[in-house]
Design a protein around this motif. Structure first.
Motif, PDB file in Angstrom:
ATOM      1  N   THR A   1     -17.668 -42.059  36.696  1.00  0.00           N
ATOM      2  CA  THR A   1     -18.078 -40.680  36.425  1.00  0.00           C
ATOM      3  C   THR A   1     -16.850 -39.786  36.415  1.00  0.00           C
ATOM      4  O   THR A   1     -15.945 -39.924  37.257  1.00  0.00           O
ATOM      5  CB  THR A   1     -19.066 -40.168  37.487  1.00  0.00           C
ATOM      6  OG1 THR A   1     -18.424 -40.160  38.776  1.00  0.00           O
ATOM      7  CG2 THR A   1     -20.303 -41.050  37.545  1.00  0.00           C
ATOM      8  N   GLY A   2     -16.800 -38.863  35.483  1.00  0.00           N
ATOM      9  CA  GLY A   2     -15.729 -37.867  35.414  1.00  0.00           C
ATOM     10  C   GLY A   2     -16.287 -36.505  35.780  1.00  0.00           C
ATOM     11  O   GLY A   2     -17.293 -36.056  35.204  1.00  0.00           O
ATOM     12  N   LEU A   3     -15.659 -35.853  36.756  1.00  0.00           N
ATOM     13  CA  LEU A   3     -16.227 -34.628  37.321  1.00  0.00           C
ATOM     14  C   LEU A   3     -15.467 -33.389  36.875  1.00  0.00           C
ATOM     15  O   LEU A   3     -14.359 -33.465  36.330  1.00  0.00           O
ATOM     16  CB  LEU A   3     -16.221 -34.714  38.846  1.00  0.00           C
ATOM     17  CG  LEU A   3     -16.873 -35.966  39.449  1.00  0.00           C
ATOM     18  CD1 LEU A   3     -16.865 -35.879  40.973  1.00  0.00           C
ATOM     19  CD2 LEU A   3     -18.283 -36.161  38.925  1.00  0.00           C
ATOM     20  N   LYS A   4     -16.069 -32.258  37.141  1.00  0.00           N
ATOM     21  CA  LYS A   4     -15.476 -30.986  36.733  1.00  0.00           C
ATOM     22  C   LYS A   4     -14.170 -30.702  37.459  1.00  0.00           C
ATOM     23  O   LYS A   4     -13.269 -30.057  36.907  1.00  0.00           O
ATOM     24  CB  LYS A   4     -16.471 -29.857  37.017  1.00  0.00           C
ATOM     25  CG  LYS A   4     -15.974 -28.492  36.573  1.00  0.00           C
ATOM     26  CD  LYS A   4     -16.947 -27.395  36.958  1.00  0.00           C
ATOM     27  CE  LYS A   4     -16.408 -26.034  36.535  1.00  0.00           C
ATOM     28  NZ  LYS A   4     -17.316 -24.937  36.949  1.00  0.00           N
TER      29      LYS A   4
ATOM     30  N   TRP B   1      -7.621 -39.679  41.476  1.00  0.00           N
ATOM     31  CA  TRP B   1      -7.262 -38.271  41.324  1.00  0.00           C
ATOM     32  C   TRP B   1      -6.071 -38.170  40.384  1.00  0.00           C
ATOM     33  O   TRP B   1      -5.289 -39.102  40.231  1.00  0.00           O
ATOM     34  CB  TRP B   1      -6.883 -37.659  42.679  1.00  0.00           C
ATOM     35  CG  TRP B   1      -7.985 -37.777  43.695  1.00  0.00           C
ATOM     36  CD1 TRP B   1      -9.235 -37.297  43.599  1.00  0.00           C
ATOM     37  CD2 TRP B   1      -7.881 -38.421  44.974  1.00  0.00           C
ATOM     38  NE1 TRP B   1      -9.958 -37.585  44.733  1.00  0.00           N
ATOM     39  CE2 TRP B   1      -9.139 -38.275  45.600  1.00  0.00           C
ATOM     40  CE3 TRP B   1      -6.868 -39.099  45.661  1.00  0.00           C
ATOM     41  CZ2 TRP B   1      -9.421 -38.770  46.863  1.00  0.00           C
ATOM     42  CZ3 TRP B   1      -7.129 -39.587  46.911  1.00  0.00           C
ATOM     43  CH2 TRP B   1      -8.404 -39.433  47.505  1.00  0.00           C
ATOM     44  N   GLY B   2      -5.932 -37.082  39.775  1.00  0.00           N
ATOM     45  CA  GLY B   2      -4.786 -36.885  38.896  1.00  0.00           C
ATOM     46  C   GLY B   2      -4.984 -35.743  37.932  1.00  0.00           C
ATOM     47  O   GLY B   2      -4.065 -34.959  37.697  1.00  0.00           O
ATOM     48  N   HIS B   3      -6.182 -35.664  37.371  1.00  0.00           N
ATOM     49  CA  HIS B   3      -6.452 -34.543  36.470  1.00  0.00           C
ATOM     50  C   HIS B   3      -6.606 -33.257  37.274  1.00  0.00           C
ATOM     51  O   HIS B   3      -7.227 -33.241  38.338  1.00  0.00           O
ATOM     52  CB  HIS B   3      -7.732 -34.795  35.669  1.00  0.00           C
ATOM     53  CG  HIS B   3      -7.575 -35.841  34.604  1.00  0.00           C
ATOM     54  ND1 HIS B   3      -6.735 -35.682  33.526  1.00  0.00           N
ATOM     55  CD2 HIS B   3      -8.164 -37.063  34.450  1.00  0.00           C
ATOM     56  CE1 HIS B   3      -6.819 -36.746  32.744  1.00  0.00           C
ATOM     57  NE2 HIS B   3      -7.668 -37.608  33.290  1.00  0.00           N
ATOM     58  N   SER B   4      -6.056 -32.196  36.743  1.00  0.00           N
ATOM     59  CA  SER B   4      -6.141 -30.911  37.430  1.00  0.00           C
ATOM     60  C   SER B   4      -7.331 -30.083  36.960  1.00  0.00           C
ATOM     61  O   SER B   4      -7.663 -29.072  37.575  1.00  0.00           O
ATOM     62  CB  SER B   4      -4.848 -30.112  37.202  1.00  0.00           C
ATOM     63  OG  SER B   4      -4.623 -29.911  35.808  1.00  0.00           O
ATOM     64  N   HIS B   5      -7.933 -30.507  35.860  1.00  0.00           N
ATOM     65  CA  HIS B   5      -9.124 -29.835  35.364  1.00  0.00           C
ATOM     66  C   HIS B   5     -10.197 -30.887  35.042  1.00  0.00           C
ATOM     67  O   HIS B   5      -9.960 -32.084  35.186  1.00  0.00           O
ATOM     68  CB  HIS B   5      -8.805 -28.984  34.128  1.00  0.00           C
ATOM     69  CG  HIS B   5      -7.954 -27.795  34.433  1.00  0.00           C
ATOM     70  ND1 HIS B   5      -6.581 -27.858  34.571  1.00  0.00           N
ATOM     71  CD2 HIS B   5      -8.290 -26.486  34.622  1.00  0.00           C
ATOM     72  CE1 HIS B   5      -6.105 -26.655  34.835  1.00  0.00           C
ATOM     73  NE2 HIS B   5      -7.120 -25.800  34.869  1.00  0.00           N
ATOM     74  N   GLY B   6     -11.313 -30.431  34.585  1.00  0.00           N
ATOM     75  CA  GLY B   6     -12.446 -31.303  34.361  1.00  0.00           C
ATOM     76  C   GLY B   6     -12.180 -32.445  33.402  1.00  0.00           C
ATOM     77  O   GLY B   6     -11.456 -32.304  32.409  1.00  0.00           O
ATOM     78  N   VAL B   7     -12.781 -33.611  33.699  1.00  0.00           N
ATOM     79  CA  VAL B   7     -12.685 -34.776  32.823  1.00  0.00           C
ATOM     80  C   VAL B   7     -13.688 -34.598  31.682  1.00  0.00           C
ATOM     81  O   VAL B   7     -14.885 -34.459  31.913  1.00  0.00           O
ATOM     82  CB  VAL B   7     -12.987 -36.073  33.600  1.00  0.00           C
ATOM     83  CG1 VAL B   7     -12.957 -37.273  32.672  1.00  0.00           C
ATOM     84  CG2 VAL B   7     -11.990 -36.238  34.751  1.00  0.00           C
ATOM     85  N   ALA B   8     -13.202 -34.618  30.446  1.00  0.00           N
ATOM     86  CA  ALA B   8     -14.074 -34.358  29.290  1.00  0.00           C
ATOM     87  C   ALA B   8     -14.652 -35.635  28.692  1.00  0.00           C
ATOM     88  O   ALA B   8     -15.723 -35.608  28.089  1.00  0.00           O
ATOM     89  CB  ALA B   8     -13.295 -33.596  28.219  1.00  0.00           C
TER      90      ALA B   8
ATOM     91  N   GLY C   1      -9.877 -38.450  29.190  1.00  0.00           N
ATOM     92  CA  GLY C   1      -9.359 -37.241  28.566  1.00  0.00           C
ATOM     93  C   GLY C   1      -9.830 -36.039  29.342  1.00  0.00           C
ATOM     94  O   GLY C   1     -10.972 -35.999  29.818  1.00  0.00           O
ATOM     95  N   SER C   2      -8.950 -35.043  29.467  1.00  0.00           N
ATOM     96  CA  SER C   2      -9.259 -33.923  30.356  1.00  0.00           C
ATOM     97  C   SER C   2      -8.926 -32.588  29.708  1.00  0.00           C
ATOM     98  O   SER C   2      -8.150 -32.506  28.741  1.00  0.00           O
ATOM     99  CB  SER C   2      -8.465 -34.059  31.658  1.00  0.00           C
ATOM    100  OG  SER C   2      -8.553 -32.899  32.453  1.00  0.00           O
ATOM    101  N   LYS C   3      -9.535 -31.562  30.276  1.00  0.00           N
ATOM    102  CA  LYS C   3      -9.234 -30.210  29.835  1.00  0.00           C
ATOM    103  C   LYS C   3      -7.869 -29.735  30.316  1.00  0.00           C
ATOM    104  O   LYS C   3      -7.444 -28.625  29.975  1.00  0.00           O
ATOM    105  CB  LYS C   3     -10.323 -29.255  30.332  1.00  0.00           C
ATOM    106  CG  LYS C   3     -11.685 -29.543  29.713  1.00  0.00           C
ATOM    107  CD  LYS C   3     -12.753 -28.606  30.236  1.00  0.00           C
ATOM    108  CE  LYS C   3     -14.105 -28.934  29.611  1.00  0.00           C
ATOM    109  NZ  LYS C   3     -15.193 -28.058  30.107  1.00  0.00           N
ATOM    110  N   ASP C   4      -7.176 -30.568  31.132  1.00  0.00           N
ATOM    111  CA  ASP C   4      -5.814 -30.212  31.547  1.00  0.00           C
ATOM    112  C   ASP C   4      -4.788 -30.629  30.502  1.00  0.00           C
ATOM    113  O   ASP C   4      -3.587 -30.606  30.742  1.00  0.00           O
ATOM    114  CB  ASP C   4      -5.482 -30.839  32.904  1.00  0.00           C
ATOM    115  CG  ASP C   4      -5.469 -32.370  32.860  1.00  0.00           C
ATOM    116  OD1 ASP C   4      -5.625 -32.942  31.766  1.00  0.00           O
ATOM    117  OD2 ASP C   4      -5.330 -32.986  33.935  1.00  0.00           O
ATOM    118  N   ARG C   5      -5.301 -31.033  29.305  1.00  0.00           N
ATOM    119  CA  ARG C   5      -4.481 -31.398  28.154  1.00  0.00           C
ATOM    120  C   ARG C   5      -3.661 -32.655  28.392  1.00  0.00           C
ATOM    121  O   ARG C   5      -2.532 -32.785  27.923  1.00  0.00           O
ATOM    122  CB  ARG C   5      -3.577 -30.233  27.754  1.00  0.00           C
ATOM    123  CG  ARG C   5      -4.335 -28.990  27.344  1.00  0.00           C
ATOM    124  CD  ARG C   5      -3.420 -27.903  26.823  1.00  0.00           C
ATOM    125  NE  ARG C   5      -4.192 -26.745  26.404  1.00  0.00           N
ATOM    126  CZ  ARG C   5      -3.653 -25.645  25.864  1.00  0.00           C
ATOM    127  NH1 ARG C   5      -2.333 -25.571  25.701  1.00  0.00           N
ATOM    128  NH2 ARG C   5      -4.431 -24.634  25.509  1.00  0.00           N
TER     129      ARG C   5
END
Length: 1280
Positions: free
Chosen positions: A658-661, A680-687, A701-705
């Motif tokens: 699961t990818g969370l906000k 952990w690693g993405h600073s913004h939500g996982v898209a 892929g994430s909204k943290d680009r």
């Protein structure tokens, strides 16, 4: 005992006196009798009778005719010893000995079958493509079968309810095919499946033997002819095999045949297609869905009923004309719906004169299905008694008939058929065809029903039986089930000459084993259970008998089977067990689906194997109950702490990511549902998330680009291999594992090497954002869908564009390939779905599937199904071939972000921004949480001033009256309005008013249920309505911002038009004196008006930014409860804004209601209600929240208190009407449901499952998620 010669004479007389006989003409005053279009004709296993003796030869099937035309039974076996002439068709001048032996036999069979078919009234049926398809797009079943014959499909399944006309249709179809048969064409072969011994292996050969074909003829047919096998009664022979597969049809060296099968819908399981879909010719284990189709016969429309009646009336002299029948059908409540079933239409027309005899008000009559059978059977036996009285019988027959008549001919006839039905179920396990030979069976159970003895012969001849050679059966399967149900309980008529025999004393153990309900389980006999359920509604004594059996099971294990049947019948009858003491009952295997058990005591009960799907078990106590194998029809869901933006299953289905906000990625073991890894690693939500084919790597892929590549074979937490600086809105792995692709915000798609992450190709051409990516199953192509409405197909090895397909609809949101790569589906904005053919790139059909944007689409692993989801939280399951809706799963309260099938296709997984991942059982499609049937939202509920009735209105304009005590539907108000938004009762209880979007107010007479008059004010939709306490005024509030006052007793004369609000008026309330009223509006104000003058008296407040206001007067007339800014406070409407205490903060308050005593308030919110009490606390009077009820699956639109009692009703968007009781005991307040009407849902808030034995881990988790608790109420009391 008669001699041999009289025996033969008796049997000939029996044939002559059989009501199905071709010689019979004396059934009515006109000398004729008709039963047109019965669904279950006599279906012959052996078309030619044995010729060993004259008496055997004369025992062929008898018909019920008019002018030689059979109406009740289709099949007559031609007999060479019969006096009926038989002429072979003219084929050629060639001598008969030179005619090919097979063609000669086929010509004989053709002539025979054409002669046998006699159907006075035939209405071509309409059908729909499958069980879940709507009835608004029907097609001709005849045309569909012709398409089937002309096409490549090999199996067609025709489904329908009992009595829908399946057998009538296929007999007519056979007649048409034989009429057009030419030498060398496909041979139609009618097969009555229940009459065969081994249809699973010898389907064709056994039927041809029955038609007297020789082995040589059969061999030649198999080698050189194609057949059309028309198989009737799959359900009746209790088959569980695939006839196409087990008979090796269309295999090399075997029969070349198309197969048409009929089956009743009541006997289908969730995986019914496995019994019918053929397997591929070259692969025994691969189903060939492209060779299968199905159709479901639709109920008769009104025009079809009229057409039938018009053809029925001239068949014999009658005093009634077509208009008389149609008037009765339309006037008697619910009868028109009942006779949409063709068989019941036949019974109704035959019984109608007796049904209405002596009735002065037809609208007060209530006829059920079982009552139609009762009336018809009694009518049938009465006609036969009069027929026998007018005939010259043999001495033995006349003596026997006189004895039967003196003892009650009708009663004996009913008992004969009841005993036969019981014997068929006891001796043959319900197989309907009885094969009887007097020589062979003279010592068997059959002799009691089929011997040539005068009493047996006379009763058999007067019974609803058909005969084909030595085979007997009831004229319709439902008739067999009806008579079996009468062995349990029959009709009660205080005026009948021969009342039913006394029932067994079920209160003692010695008798319960002899009770008919102890003989067999009725869970798998839904038609029998339904007959008995209708008996419950007609006879309160039968209900009490069943309750006594359940009570007996508490102390007597021998009552378990009878008790299981009893409660199954009661639940099916709508009997509700809310608050019942069911401690220790023994009901293993009972079907409690859809049952009502609010606050029921079930401690220590034997509930092994019970079906509790969609059952209301809120606050029920299952402490120490035996619950092994109990079923709830749903699966537990997974709850995350953050919004779930993406979700994906590993290829083997053992892991779920699961990818969370908040940017976390969680991995779960799907066996234990324990969290195994966190990344952990993405600073913004996982898209977006994607698993590699080997299940070791994950792309995120994430909204943290950033796009991150994780390898979970390195560490338990997952090793981060690399990070790509890109804004990836969608990621996907190639099925081969050597590539992955991602869509960026720059309208391009990048193909990358999975080992190095190097970009191989950049795919361009879209003019708007790319929103969907899908690799073909072989990985050779990738499809890219875009908001620009195009789908571009690229070669993954060269990066070159191979197809550019443009849709007629813009805004593609998602796409998915079918498993074979030949099709794919795309989802669009505004709820559209479209199927595409991959080979041609041709646009397929497009249709509106959802009310909002489609968020995800997926095909099932076998390609038979596909699923779609929506931003409104719904998930839908579709038939990939018919494009028809199979199921709707409702449970998410936010946008669905991901959708997928598990590897074996048995479950559908969806994630949502409501922080849940839900699991839907595909094998039991239709039983998901919140799956609502066709039930319109309830917009208003109100009790009568006496408190005895509850009236409700629905969005579709339906107005109904229920008993406030039992919930029984008392009447449906005739007439129509476009929509009913609100409802009110007059003070004297004689009239009600409803209003809706058309702006008119309908005034209804409660006694007659008809509209008295309509107030036409030209208002732009009425949203609020109220009667004044004095009964002189009606006030309406509308969307055009005004309050209109009408003088009620002057025929609705408009008196005052009150203006002052700047937005639509949403609520109205009168003071108890009737001198003033209060209105509230969407402009966040509420105004007080003087009724006699219409003067504006005061604006009690303007509250900007708050939710809708809600008002109601307290019984004292001094307090007006209002909600503003999510707070509730009573205020004094006679003074300034003086508060009488605040109620703590609420969310989204839509209405309030005072109890009669003024000490209780119910506040309705979006999907819940709260109960408040004005109590003394710490020396002061204050409002205290006593209970919260959240078991609503839609917005609560209306609340009303029952006068003088602590009971209130709720009406909800989910179509439910529920009545609740407030209970106070030992200082504790609880709310118990009294009765409910509407869709069945699983509700288990407050359900006690402490010490429940054998409850599976999955079910325990499911119930806990729905609010069940693991502790008893005694522990709660001790803590307090």
């Amino acid at each position: 005992m008669s001699s041999s010669s009289p025996h033969e004479h008796s049997r000939s007389q029996s044939s002559a006196t059989n009501p199905l006989s071709t010689n019979h003409r004396d059934l009515t005053n006109s000398g004729k009798r008709i039963l047109p279009q019965l669904d279950r004709p006599a279906k012959s296993r052996r078309s030619l009778s044995a010729t060993t003796s004259t008496s055997t030869a004369l025992q062929r099937i008898q018909h019920h005719t008019i002018d030689g035309s059979s109406l009740l039974s289709d099949v007559t076996s031609w007999n060479p010893l019969s006096s009926t002439p038989f002429t072979l068709p003219y084929l050629s001048p060639t001598p008969v000995r030179e005619i090919p032996t097979v063609e000669y036999a086929l010509s004989t069979l053709k002539n025979q079958r054409l002669e046998e078919y006699k159907q006075a009234v035939y209405i071509p049926p309409l059908a729909k493509p499958n069980l879940q398809a709507p009835y608004n797009k029907l097609f001709s079943l005849t045309d569909k079968v012709q398409e089937f014959l002309a096409g490549d499909d090999q199996v067609m399944l025709i489904l329908g309810d009992s009595g829908a006309g399946k057998s009538t249709f296929i007999r007519h179809l056979e007649y048409e095919l034989w009429s057009n048969y030419e030498i060398g064409s496909r041979v139609p072969l009618f097969i009555n499946l229940p009459a065969l011994e081994r249809p699973e292996k010898e389907l064709v050969v056994e039927q041809l033997w029955a038609y007297k074909f020789s082995e040589m003829q059969i061999r030649e047919l198999e080698q050189n002819h194609q057949l059309f096998l028309i198989c009737d009664g799959y359900d009746e022979c209790q088959l569980i095999v695939n006839l196409h597969t087990t008979n090796l049809l269309n295999r090399t060296g075997h029969w070349k045949a198309k197969l048409l099968i009929t089956c009743r819908t009541q006997y289908l399981g969730p995986d019914y297609r496995d019994h019918f879909v053929p397997t591929a010719v070259d692969q025994y284990h691969r189903v060939a869905n492209n060779l299968f189709q199905e159709a479901v016969i639709a109920p008769f429309s009104k025009s079809q009923i009229e057409d039938y009646v018009e053809r029925y009336v001239p068949l014999e002299p009658r005093t009634w004309i077509k208009e008389d029948y149609m008037d009765k059908l339309a006037t008697i409540p619910n009868l028109m719906d009942l006779v949409k079933n063709p068989f019941l239409l036949t019974l109704a027309l035959e019984s109608m004169p007796r049904v209405v005899q002596g009735a002065t008000n037809l609208s007060s009559l209530h006829i059920t299905r079982v009552e139609l059978y009762d009336i018809f059977v009694e009518h049938w036996l009465g006609v036969n008694k009069r027929r026998l009285q007018s005939q010259k019988l043999s001495v033995d027959d006349q003596t026997t008939f006189n004895e039967l008549k003196d003892d009650g001919f009708e009663r004996n006839g009913i008992e004969f058929q009841q005993d036969l039905a019981a014997a068929i179920f006891r001796e043959q396990d319900g197989k309907p065809v009885v094969d009887y030979s007097h020589r062979r069976d003279k010592n068997s159970w059959k002799v009691a029903f089929f011997s040539p003895e005068p009493d047996t012969s006379l009763l058999r001849g007067a019974s609803l039986l058909s005969r084909a050679g030595n085979q007997y059966r009831f004229v319709h399967q439902s008739v067999l089930e009806y008579f079996y149900s009468r062995t349990v309980h029959g009709p009660v008529n205080d005026e009948e000459e021969f009342p039913p025999q006394p029932r067994l004393n079920t209160a003692t153990s010695p008798t319960i084993q002899n009770h008919p309900l102890s003989k067999r389980s009725l869970v798998m006999e839904p038609s029998i259970a339904q007959f008995l359920a209708e008996r419950v509604t007609l006879d309160p004594c039968f209900k009490q008998e069943l309750l006594a059996i359940i009570e007996l099971s508490k102390n007597d294990q021998k009552a378990a089977l009878a008790s299981s049947n009893a409660i199954t019948i009661l639940v099916r009858a709508g009997v509700q067990f809310n608050g019942s003491d069911l401690q220790g009952i023994s009901i293993p295997g009972a079907d409690l689906s859809g049952g009502q058990f609010d606050s029921a005591q079930l401690q220590g009960a034997d509930l092994k194997g019970v079906n509790l799907s969609r059952s209301w078990i809120r606050q029920a106590d299952f402490g120490s109950a035996q619950m092994e194998g109990a079923r709830f029809g749903e699966l537990s869901y997974l709850k995350e702490a953050e919004r779930v933006e993406a979700c994906v299953l590993s290829p083997d289905g053992k892991l779920l990511a699961t990818g969370l906000k908040n940017g976390d990625i969680n991995i779960y073991n799907t066996t234990t549902w324990r969290q195994t890894r966190v990344s952990w690693g993405h600073s913004h939500g996982v898209a977006s998330l994607a698993y590699s084919p080997d299940g070791h790597q994950i792309l995120s892929g994430s909204k943290d680009r950033t796009l991150r590549f994780w390898d979970f074979s390195i560490t338990d937490r997952g090793g981060l291999i690399r990070v790509l600086p890109c804004s990836a809105t969608s990621v996907v792995f190639s099925p081969t594992g050597d590539q992955f692709a991602f869509a960026g915000t720059d309208r391009s798609v990048s193909l990358c090497n999975a080992q190095t992450a190097n970009v191989l190709f950049v795919l361009q051409g879209h003019t708007r954002a790319v929103t969907g990516l899908a690799y073909s199953p072989d990985g050779e192509q990738i499809a890219c869908g875009s908001h620009d409405g195009t789908i571009r197909i690229f070669n993954t090895q060269t990066g070159l564009l191979t197809k550019d397909m443009e849709s007629s609809s813009e805004g593609i949101r998602c796409i998915a390939y079918s498993p074979n790569g030949r099709r794919f589906v795309s989802g669009f904005r505004k709820g559209m779905l479209q199927l595409w053919e991959m080979a041609s790139g041709r646009q397929g059909p497009i249709w509106r599937a959802h009310t909002g944007d489609v968020s995800c689409t997926r095909f099932s692993p076998n390609g038979q199904l596909f699923a779609s989801s929506c931003i409104d939280g719904t998930v839908k399951l579709w038939d990939a071939q018919a494009r028809s809706l199979l199921s709707v799963f409702v449970g998410h309260h936010g946008r669905v972000t991901s959708l997928m099938f598990n590897p074996d296709g048995s479950q559908l997984v969806s994630s949502s921004r409501d922080k849940t991942i839900r699991f839907w059982e595909v094998s039991t499609a239709g039983s998901g949480l919140g799956l609502h049937g066709p039930s319109d939202p309830v917009t208003g509920v109100v009790f009568s001033p006496s408190g005895l009735s509850l009236v409700s209105c629905r969005q579709n304009g339906t107005v109904q009256q229920h008993s406030a005590v039992s919930g029984e539907l008392e009447q449906v108000f005739s007439g129509s309005c476009l929509q009913a938004n609100c409802i009110a009762y007059s003070t004297d209880g004689l009239q009600i008013a409803t209003a809706g979007r058309e702006g008119d107010v309908h005034i209804w007479d409660v006694t007659t249920g008809k509209s008295d008059f309509v107030l036409r004010g030209g208002q732009d939709g009425v949203d609020a309505l109220a009667f004044s306490p004095c009964g002189q005024w009606i006030a309406t509030g509308s969307k055009d911002k005004i309050v209109q006052l009408w003088r009620f007793h002057c025929g609705g004369e408009p008196v005052h038009t009150l203006t002052g609000h700047s937005k639509s008026v949403t609520s109205l309330a009168f003071s108890l004196t009737g001198l003033q009223s209060t209105s509230e509006s969407k402009d966040n104000t509420f105004n007080v008006w003087r009724e006699d003058t219409g003067d504006f008296r005061a604006m009690l407040g303007r509250y900007l930014g708050g939710p809708d206001l809600a008002i109601d007067y307290s019984p004292s007339g001094r307090q007006d409860a209002t909600s503003l800014l999510s707070e509730v406070r009573p205020i004094d409407v006679h003074g300034a804004d003086e508060s009488h205490g605040y109620l703590p903060r609420h969310d989204n308050i839509y209405g309030v209601a005072f109890s009669s005593c003024g000490q209780w308030i119910v506040i309705r919110s979006d999907r819940s209600i709260r109960l408040w009490n004005f109590v003394a606390r710490y020396g002061a009077q204050t409002w205290r929240c006593m209970a919260v009820i959240e078991e609503f699956f839609g917005q609560v639109n209306s609340v009303a208190w029952r006068p003088g009692l602590l009971e209130f009703a709720t009406g909800c968007d989910d179509g439910s009407i529920r009545v609740w009781k407030v209970l106070e005991k030992s200082g504790r307040v609880s709310v118990q449901m009294i009765w409910s009407s509407g869709p069945a849902v699983l509700a288990s808030t407050g359900t006690i499952i402490a010490d429940a034995v054998g409850l599976s881990t999955t079910n325990r988790a499911l119930l806990k998620q729905r609010g069940a608790i693991h502790r008893s109420l005694e522990l709660d009391k001790e803590e307090e």
